[in-house]
Motif scaffolding. Structure first.
Motif, PDB file in Angstrom:
ATOM      1  N   THR A  56      13.127 -51.714 -65.775  1.00  0.00           N
ATOM      2  CA  THR A  56      13.637 -51.020 -66.953  1.00  0.00           C
ATOM      3  C   THR A  56      14.688 -50.010 -66.522  1.00  0.00           C
ATOM      4  N   MET A  57      15.555 -49.669 -67.448  1.00  0.00           N
ATOM      5  CA  MET A  57      16.570 -48.655 -67.148  1.00  0.00           C
ATOM      6  C   MET A  57      15.891 -47.337 -66.827  1.00  0.00           C
ATOM      7  N   PRO A  58      16.399 -46.633 -65.842  1.00  0.00           N
ATOM      8  CA  PRO A  58      15.833 -45.327 -65.513  1.00  0.00           C
ATOM      9  C   PRO A  58      16.123 -44.305 -66.601  1.00  0.00           C
ATOM     10  N   GLU A  59      15.319 -43.283 -66.635  1.00  0.00           N
ATOM     11  CA  GLU A  59      15.519 -42.166 -67.560  1.00  0.00           C
ATOM     12  C   GLU A  59      16.471 -41.153 -66.917  1.00  0.00           C
ATOM     13  N   ALA A  91      17.422 -35.725 -60.680  1.00  0.00           N
ATOM     14  CA  ALA A  91      16.937 -35.407 -59.333  1.00  0.00           C
ATOM     15  C   ALA A  91      17.941 -35.870 -58.274  1.00  0.00           C
ATOM     16  N   LEU A  92      18.504 -37.049 -58.460  1.00  0.00           N
ATOM     17  CA  LEU A  92      19.519 -37.546 -57.527  1.00  0.00           C
ATOM     18  C   LEU A  92      20.778 -36.690 -57.581  1.00  0.00           C
ATOM     19  N   TYR A  93      21.146 -36.273 -58.785  1.00  0.00           N
ATOM     20  CA  TYR A  93      22.316 -35.417 -58.954  1.00  0.00           C
ATOM     21  C   TYR A  93      22.115 -34.100 -58.195  1.00  0.00           C
ATOM     22  N   PRO A 128      32.380 -37.868 -51.032  1.00  0.00           N
ATOM     23  CA  PRO A 128      31.817 -38.803 -50.052  1.00  0.00           C
ATOM     24  C   PRO A 128      31.208 -40.016 -50.736  1.00  0.00           C
ATOM     25  N   GLU A 129      30.962 -41.041 -49.950  1.00  0.00           N
ATOM     26  CA  GLU A 129      30.269 -42.215 -50.455  1.00  0.00           C
ATOM     27  C   GLU A 129      28.774 -41.999 -50.281  1.00  0.00           C
ATOM     28  N   PHE A 130      28.025 -42.491 -51.216  1.00  0.00           N
ATOM     29  CA  PHE A 130      26.579 -42.314 -51.200  1.00  0.00           C
ATOM     30  C   PHE A 130      25.909 -43.671 -51.050  1.00  0.00           C
ATOM     31  N   GLY A 131      25.837 -44.157 -49.817  1.00  0.00           N
ATOM     32  CA  GLY A 131      25.275 -45.463 -49.532  1.00  0.00           C
ATOM     33  C   GLY A 131      23.841 -45.634 -49.991  1.00  0.00           C
ATOM     34  N   LEU A 132      23.043 -44.565 -49.965  1.00  0.00           N
ATOM     35  CA  LEU A 132      21.650 -44.681 -50.375  1.00  0.00           C
ATOM     36  C   LEU A 132      21.524 -45.009 -51.859  1.00  0.00           C
ATOM     37  N   LEU A 133      22.526 -44.663 -52.638  1.00  0.00           N
ATOM     38  CA  LEU A 133      22.490 -44.980 -54.059  1.00  0.00           C
ATOM     39  C   LEU A 133      22.694 -46.473 -54.305  1.00  0.00           C
ATOM     40  N   LEU A 134      23.099 -47.196 -53.276  1.00  0.00           N
ATOM     41  CA  LEU A 134      23.347 -48.621 -53.430  1.00  0.00           C
ATOM     42  C   LEU A 134      22.181 -49.462 -52.927  1.00  0.00           C
ATOM     43  N   PRO A 192      23.616 -56.524 -62.615  1.00  0.00           N
ATOM     44  CA  PRO A 192      22.582 -55.897 -61.793  1.00  0.00           C
ATOM     45  C   PRO A 192      23.171 -54.714 -61.032  1.00  0.00           C
ATOM     46  N   VAL A 193      22.578 -53.546 -61.218  1.00  0.00           N
ATOM     47  CA  VAL A 193      23.058 -52.312 -60.592  1.00  0.00           C
ATOM     48  C   VAL A 193      21.875 -51.698 -59.839  1.00  0.00           C
ATOM     49  N   PRO A 194      22.096 -51.227 -58.607  1.00  0.00           N
ATOM     50  CA  PRO A 194      20.997 -50.571 -57.904  1.00  0.00           C
ATOM     51  C   PRO A 194      20.411 -49.437 -58.755  1.00  0.00           C
ATOM     52  N   ARG A 195      19.095 -49.376 -58.802  1.00  0.00           N
ATOM     53  CA  ARG A 195      18.407 -48.413 -59.671  1.00  0.00           C
ATOM     54  C   ARG A 195      18.879 -46.968 -59.463  1.00  0.00           C
ATOM     55  N   PRO A 196      19.028 -46.476 -58.223  1.00  0.00           N
ATOM     56  CA  PRO A 196      19.483 -45.081 -58.079  1.00  0.00           C
ATOM     57  C   PRO A 196      20.870 -44.848 -58.680  1.00  0.00           C
ATOM     58  N   LEU A 197      21.756 -45.801 -58.514  1.00  0.00           N
ATOM     59  CA  LEU A 197      23.100 -45.676 -59.072  1.00  0.00           C
ATOM     60  C   LEU A 197      23.046 -45.674 -60.599  1.00  0.00           C
ATOM     61  N   ALA A 198      22.218 -46.551 -61.161  1.00  0.00           N
ATOM     62  CA  ALA A 198      22.053 -46.582 -62.622  1.00  0.00           C
ATOM     63  C   ALA A 198      21.445 -45.280 -63.126  1.00  0.00           C
ATOM     64  N   ALA A 199      20.493 -44.729 -62.382  1.00  0.00           N
ATOM     65  CA  ALA A 199      19.848 -43.473 -62.789  1.00  0.00           C
ATOM     66  C   ALA A 199      20.860 -42.332 -62.837  1.00  0.00           C
ATOM     67  N   LEU A 200      21.714 -42.262 -61.849  1.00  0.00           N
ATOM     68  CA  LEU A 200      22.733 -41.212 -61.830  1.00  0.00           C
ATOM     69  C   LEU A 200      23.713 -41.397 -62.984  1.00  0.00           C
ATOM     70  N   MET A 201      24.084 -42.632 -63.271  1.00  0.00           N
ATOM     71  CA  MET A 201      24.972 -42.903 -64.402  1.00  0.00           C
ATOM     72  C   MET A 201      24.324 -42.455 -65.714  1.00  0.00           C
ATOM     73  N   VAL A 202      23.027 -42.769 -65.907  1.00  0.00           N
ATOM     74  CA  VAL A 202      22.322 -42.388 -67.128  1.00  0.00           C
ATOM     75  C   VAL A 202      22.289 -40.866 -67.259  1.00  0.00           C
ATOM     76  N   TYR A 203      22.055 -40.175 -66.147  1.00  0.00           N
ATOM     77  CA  TYR A 203      22.044 -38.708 -66.183  1.00  0.00           C
ATOM     78  C   TYR A 203      23.422 -38.177 -66.583  1.00  0.00           C
ATOM     79  N   LEU A 204      24.466 -38.680 -65.973  1.00  0.00           N
ATOM     80  CA  LEU A 204      25.812 -38.205 -66.292  1.00  0.00           C
ATOM     81  C   LEU A 204      26.147 -38.474 -67.750  1.00  0.00           C
ATOM     82  N   GLU A 205      25.717 -39.598 -68.265  1.00  0.00           N
ATOM     83  CA  GLU A 205      25.937 -39.901 -69.678  1.00  0.00           C
ATOM     84  C   GLU A 205      25.196 -38.895 -70.557  1.00  0.00           C
TER      85      GLU A 205
END
Length: 136
Positions: free
Chosen positions: A23-26, A32-34, A97-103, A119-132
């Motif tokens: 499921t999409m992250p909240e 937390a990643l931000y 910087p690049e954040f390889g762990l987000l991938l 398909p997007v790595p979950r950490p990257l999707a989570a950060l996108m959802v937060y920014l949105e």
């Protein structure tokens, strides 16, 4: 049908099912990643006023105004590509910087704005959802 073709088809179906079960992250997961990766430059509230911001040229972007800069639409595909470093390859003077762990990790299906799920790595999707979620 040949056995290798059946196995290849089953592997593809398994990949789609694995992705579809996620499921999409909240926004909280992305917050937390931000805080861990972005706030040092972009600030606790995302306005580009982090601890390191004064010494950076160009200055860190105000991440709360992304939607405003894109005529009222949050540009998911663009945001994902900036975070993962894809669009920064050709940008001289870019300090982010690049954040390889987000991938890394499992993927989630994300509509990046064209109606198709990618398909997007979950950490990257989570950060996108937060920014949105912090757009003003």
């Amino acid at each position: 049908m040949k056995p290798h073709m059946i196995l290849a088809g089953l592997a593809g179906v398994a990949l789609l099912v694995a992705c579809a079960n996620e499921t999409m992250p909240e926004a909280g997961e992305g917050a937390a990643l931000y805080a861990e990766n972005c706030s040092i430059c972009h600030g606790a509230t995302g306005r580009g006023d982090g601890e390191f911001a004064k010494g950076l040229r160009p200055a860190p972007a105000d991440l709360t105004a992304i939607t405003r800069r894109y005529d009222g639409q949050f540009p998911r595909a663009h945001v994902l590509s900036v975070i993962d470093g894809y669009t920064r390859m050709d940008t001289p003077g870019e300090n982010m910087p690049e954040f390889g762990l987000l991938l890394e990790g499992s993927t989630v299906p994300v509509d990046v704005g064209d109606g198709n799920l990618s398909p997007v790595p979950r950490p990257l999707a989570a950060l996108m959802v937060y920014l949105e979620s912090i757009q003003r």
